[in-house]
Scaffold this active site. Structure first.
Site, PDB file in Angstrom:
ATOM      1  N   GLU A 140      -9.533  12.654   6.849  1.00 27.15           N
ATOM      2  CA  GLU A 140      -9.517  14.016   6.865  1.00 27.15           C
ATOM      3  C   GLU A 140     -10.896  15.120   6.822  1.00 27.15           C
ATOM      4  O   GLU A 140     -11.019  15.854   6.968  1.00 27.15           O
ATOM      5  CB  GLU A 140      -9.090  13.822   5.401  1.00 27.15           C
ATOM      6  CG  GLU A 140      -7.695  13.067   5.078  1.00 27.15           C
ATOM      7  CD  GLU A 140      -7.271  13.339   4.246  1.00 27.15           C
ATOM      8  OE1 GLU A 140      -7.263  14.430   3.129  1.00 27.15           O
ATOM      9  OE2 GLU A 140      -7.898  12.221   3.788  1.00 27.15           O
ATOM     10  N   LYS A 177      -4.084  -2.197  10.346  1.00 26.16           N
ATOM     11  CA  LYS A 177      -4.211  -1.592   8.619  1.00 26.16           C
ATOM     12  C   LYS A 177      -5.375  -3.425   8.592  1.00 26.16           C
ATOM     13  O   LYS A 177      -5.908  -3.302   7.248  1.00 26.16           O
ATOM     14  CB  LYS A 177      -3.662  -1.529   8.403  1.00 26.16           C
ATOM     15  CG  LYS A 177      -3.020   0.075   8.100  1.00 26.16           C
ATOM     16  CD  LYS A 177      -3.872   0.703   7.424  1.00 26.16           C
ATOM     17  CE  LYS A 177      -3.184   2.397   7.353  1.00 26.16           C
ATOM     18  NZ  LYS A 177      -4.246   2.907   6.103  1.00 26.16           N
ATOM     19  N   ASP A 226      -9.205   0.130   1.938  1.00 25.01           N
ATOM     20  CA  ASP A 226      -7.792   0.072   3.045  1.00 25.01           C
ATOM     21  C   ASP A 226      -8.758   0.350   4.308  1.00 25.01           C
ATOM     22  O   ASP A 226      -8.773   1.691   4.755  1.00 25.01           O
ATOM     23  CB  ASP A 226      -6.665   0.660   2.771  1.00 25.01           C
ATOM     24  CG  ASP A 226      -5.839   0.777   3.724  1.00 25.01           C
ATOM     25  OD1 ASP A 226      -5.749  -0.317   4.568  1.00 25.01           O
ATOM     26  OD2 ASP A 226      -4.615   1.079   4.512  1.00 25.01           O
ATOM     27  N   GLN A 271      -3.493   2.104  15.435  1.00 23.94           N
ATOM     28  CA  GLN A 271      -2.372   2.957  14.468  1.00 23.94           C
ATOM     29  C   GLN A 271      -1.582   3.888  14.594  1.00 23.94           C
ATOM     30  O   GLN A 271      -0.037   3.874  14.611  1.00 23.94           O
ATOM     31  CB  GLN A 271      -3.101   3.261  12.652  1.00 23.94           C
ATOM     32  CG  GLN A 271      -2.322   3.814  12.386  1.00 23.94           C
ATOM     33  CD  GLN A 271      -2.702   4.483  10.574  1.00 23.94           C
ATOM     34  OE1 GLN A 271      -3.576   4.269  10.340  1.00 23.94           O
ATOM     35  NE2 GLN A 271      -1.846   4.603   9.776  1.00 23.94           N
ATOM     36  N   ARG A 325      -7.374   4.058  13.425  1.00 21.00           N
ATOM     37  CA  ARG A 325      -6.974   5.438  13.718  1.00 21.00           C
ATOM     38  C   ARG A 325      -6.412   5.344  15.246  1.00 21.00           C
ATOM     39  O   ARG A 325      -5.147   5.320  15.050  1.00 21.00           O
ATOM     40  CB  ARG A 325      -7.341   6.452  13.061  1.00 21.00           C
ATOM     41  CG  ARG A 325      -8.484   6.721  11.902  1.00 21.00           C
ATOM     42  CD  ARG A 325      -6.928   6.617  11.362  1.00 21.00           C
ATOM     43  NE  ARG A 325      -7.693   6.788   9.737  1.00 21.00           N
ATOM     44  CZ  ARG A 325      -6.806   6.418   8.322  1.00 21.00           C
ATOM     45  NH1 ARG A 325      -5.673   6.469   8.579  1.00 21.00           N
ATOM     46  NH2 ARG A 325      -7.741   6.748   7.021  1.00 21.00           N
ATOM     47  N   ASP A 351       0.773  -1.390  -0.041  1.00 17.73           N
ATOM     48  CA  ASP A 351      -0.309   0.158   0.152  1.00 17.73           C
ATOM     49  C   ASP A 351       0.757   0.919  -0.125  1.00 17.73           C
ATOM     50  O   ASP A 351       1.808   1.557   0.886  1.00 17.73           O
ATOM     51  CB  ASP A 351      -1.193   0.247   1.309  1.00 17.73           C
ATOM     52  CG  ASP A 351      -1.446   1.279   1.321  1.00 17.73           C
ATOM     53  OD1 ASP A 351      -2.131   1.559  -0.188  1.00 17.73           O
ATOM     54  OD2 ASP A 351      -2.543   1.104   2.026  1.00 17.73           O
ATOM     55  N   GLU A 369     -10.376   4.071   3.871  1.00 17.94           N
ATOM     56  CA  GLU A 369      -9.406   4.764   2.658  1.00 17.94           C
ATOM     57  C   GLU A 369     -10.107   4.131   1.405  1.00 17.94           C
ATOM     58  O   GLU A 369      -9.484   3.788   1.038  1.00 17.94           O
ATOM     59  CB  GLU A 369      -7.662   4.190   2.485  1.00 17.94           C
ATOM     60  CG  GLU A 369      -8.044   4.705   4.623  1.00 17.94           C
ATOM     61  CD  GLU A 369      -5.852   4.982   4.728  1.00 17.94           C
ATOM     62  OE1 GLU A 369      -5.126   4.699   3.920  1.00 17.94           O
ATOM     63  OE2 GLU A 369      -6.180   5.804   5.372  1.00 17.94           O
ATOM     64  N   GLU A 398      -9.338   3.742  -2.508  1.00 19.17           N
ATOM     65  CA  GLU A 398      -7.852   3.616  -2.965  1.00 19.17           C
ATOM     66  C   GLU A 398      -8.741   3.343  -3.929  1.00 19.17           C
ATOM     67  O   GLU A 398      -8.861   2.859  -4.232  1.00 19.17           O
ATOM     68  CB  GLU A 398      -6.684   3.221  -2.039  1.00 19.17           C
ATOM     69  CG  GLU A 398      -6.509   3.675  -0.812  1.00 19.17           C
ATOM     70  CD  GLU A 398      -5.218   2.627   0.166  1.00 19.17           C
ATOM     71  OE1 GLU A 398      -5.038   2.064  -0.838  1.00 19.17           O
ATOM     72  OE2 GLU A 398      -5.629   3.230   1.317  1.00 19.17           O
ATOM     73  N   THR A 401      -8.349  -5.946   4.423  1.00 21.17           N
ATOM     74  CA  THR A 401      -8.657  -5.046   3.016  1.00 21.17           C
ATOM     75  C   THR A 401      -9.371  -5.635   1.896  1.00 21.17           C
ATOM     76  O   THR A 401      -9.736  -6.815   1.734  1.00 21.17           O
ATOM     77  CB  THR A 401      -7.570  -4.586   2.642  1.00 21.17           C
ATOM     78  OG1 THR A 401      -6.461  -4.493   3.434  1.00 21.17           O
ATOM     79  CG2 THR A 401      -7.518  -4.001   2.053  1.00 21.17           C
ATOM     80  N   HIS A 419      -3.849  14.020   0.611  1.00 20.11           N
ATOM     81  CA  HIS A 419      -4.080  13.616   2.256  1.00 20.11           C
ATOM     82  C   HIS A 419      -2.902  12.862   2.761  1.00 20.11           C
ATOM     83  O   HIS A 419      -3.239  13.248   3.988  1.00 20.11           O
ATOM     84  CB  HIS A 419      -4.706  11.651   1.564  1.00 20.11           C
ATOM     85  CG  HIS A 419      -4.147  10.459   2.452  1.00 20.11           C
ATOM     86  ND1 HIS A 419      -5.653  10.629   3.080  1.00 20.11           N
ATOM     87  CD2 HIS A 419      -3.954   9.663   2.795  1.00 20.11           C
ATOM     88  CE1 HIS A 419      -5.540  10.080   4.432  1.00 20.11           C
ATOM     89  NE2 HIS A 419      -4.147   9.038   4.063  1.00 20.11           N
TER      90      HIS A 419
HETATM   91 CA    CA Z   1      -4.321   3.321   2.769  1.00 19.63          CA
END
Ligand code: CA
Length: 410
Positions: free
Chosen positions: A357, A249, A229, A236, A233, A122, A195, A197, A253, A129
């Protein structure tokens, strides 16, 4: 009156002959996983069509496989042959009678993981971002780490927990520690995020000890899929220094069930954003070929309500640069390798591909139409990511969707 042929699709379909994405499906009547190609509101049983159309044995074997991996491994000349054959079967009158019975209504199929994921990497290729996350996690410091414009930052993820769209995601448990807490505790993540992606599916392998040059990227990249993904948080942020993401993570996925060939995205090529830092020669795409990213517009929905429209065209690093960097140390590629772009975020709030975000780490919650608010995901929430790209002659190419519902922690 003759019934409408499944070979007749409306001109504005996202899944016309200009797209032809590959997936793996089963039906209630036939539980064997087999390769399918989305076409209009149907799925073409690719192996059955190859046999019915009298395709050569080699091509038939690739299309009659139970996963995309044999075709991936066969390389670009085989991908071109397969696409040309599928196009002929779906459009030429001479094939109509043979091919029509090989089309299954999409509502009758169950879609599976479209390829066996080999290694999963990844990246972190959106400047918007990366800068937003930098501002959130390192207030007062430079938004981008010093290496960011010199290399596409990435980490190796967990291939074994890549799941197909529709698979529920159990809220992960782990160590949580807010900056002000004296010590971590253990429990369900309170900051579960998404996320949005783009994933790149590697076909042709490369030997260990070799590099894939920028100009050779399209010999190795077969196509793209959508990726969510899922990210815890709180887990992480406590674990990621100094070795990067791990348990925050690796629990899940999600990927879309359709892999759209690069060949379907020729009209979506677009110049990447201007770079203000000259990269090292192996990443310098100005010399190797005209650099291009992809003009793909994402749509992110939370419980059916659109929360963002992230633009992939805004990504700083191209997939050719990501692949060149991934292999510059001699790391090999295998068919089925998946590398994802990192969160797709644009410059505006409405174009950000992650809740961290969109809600500024939960400080500015989203208001949903049902009157509830979200900083991060709650149990029962469902996230659906879709995307489209420009196709030839004014068409649109659909990438399908990746969706998942959050189940309570166990
Ligand atoms: Ca990611």
């Amino acid at each position: 009156m003759r019934p409408v042929s499944p070979l007749a699709v409306p001109p504005d379909t996202l899944f016309g002959v200009h797209n032809l994405p590959y997936g793996v499906f089963t039906t209630a009547a036939d539980a064997r996983p087999r390769l399918g190609v989305a076409y209009g509101e149907h799925v073409l049983d690719a192996g059955a069509a190859a046999r019915a159309a009298g395709a050569p044995a080699g091509l038939t074997a690739l299309l009659a496989a139970g996963s995309l991996n044999p075709l991936l491994a066969a390389g670009r000349p085989a991908w071109t042959r397969a696409r040309a054959a599928l196009t002929a079967w779906l459009t030429a009158d001479e094939h109509r009678a043979a091919v029509e019975p090989c089309l299954v209504p999409r509502t009758d199929v169950t879609l599976h993981l479209p390829f066996e994921v080999a290694d999963y990497v990844d990246f972190y290729a959106s400047e918007h971002h990366a800068a937003n996350v930098g501002r959130i996690f390192r207030p007062g410091a430079a938004p981008l780490p010093p290496n960011w414009k010199h290399l596409p930052i990435g980490y190796h993820g967990r291939a074994g927990t890549v799941v197909v769209s529709g698979t529920p995601v159990v809220r992960p448990c782990g160590q949580r520690k807010a900056p002000a807490d004296p010590a971590p505790d253990y429990g369900p993540s309170r900051r579960l995020d998404i996320e949005a992606e783009l994933g790149f599916v590697v076909g042709a392998p490369s030997p260990q000890g070799s590099r894939v040059a920028l100009a050779d990227a399209d010999d190795h990249v077969f196509g793209v899929c959508l990726v969510n993904d899922w990210s815890a948080r709180d887990i992480q942020s406590w674990e990621y220094v100094p070795l990067g993401p791990f348990l925050g993570k690796s629990f899940a996925t999600s990927v879309s069930p359709w892999v759209v060939p690069l060949d379907a995205l020729a009209a979506a090529r677009t110049a990447p954003p201007a770079r203000d830092t000259a990269p090292l020669p192996y990443l310098d795409d100005r010399a190797a070929r005209p650099p291009y990213g992809l003009d793909i517009t994402f749509d992110v929905r939370l419980n059916g309500h659109r929360v963002a429209r992230p633009p992939f065209a805004a990504m700083y690093w191209t997939y050719a640069q990501m692949l060149a960097h991934l292999t510059v140390n001699g790391a090999s590629l295998r068919p089925g390798d998946l590398f994802a772009s990192g969160t797709v975020s644009g410059p505006d709030r409405g174009s950000r591909g992650a809740l961290i975000e969109l809600t500024w780490n939960g400080e500015q919650p989203l208001e949903l139409p049902d009157g509830t608010r979200r900083g991060f995901l709650e149990d029962g929430d469902e996230v659906t990511i879709t995307a489209t790209a420009p196709g030839p002659a004014g068409t649109r190419v659909g990438l399908g969707e990746v969706t998942g519902r959050v189940l309570p922690a166990r």
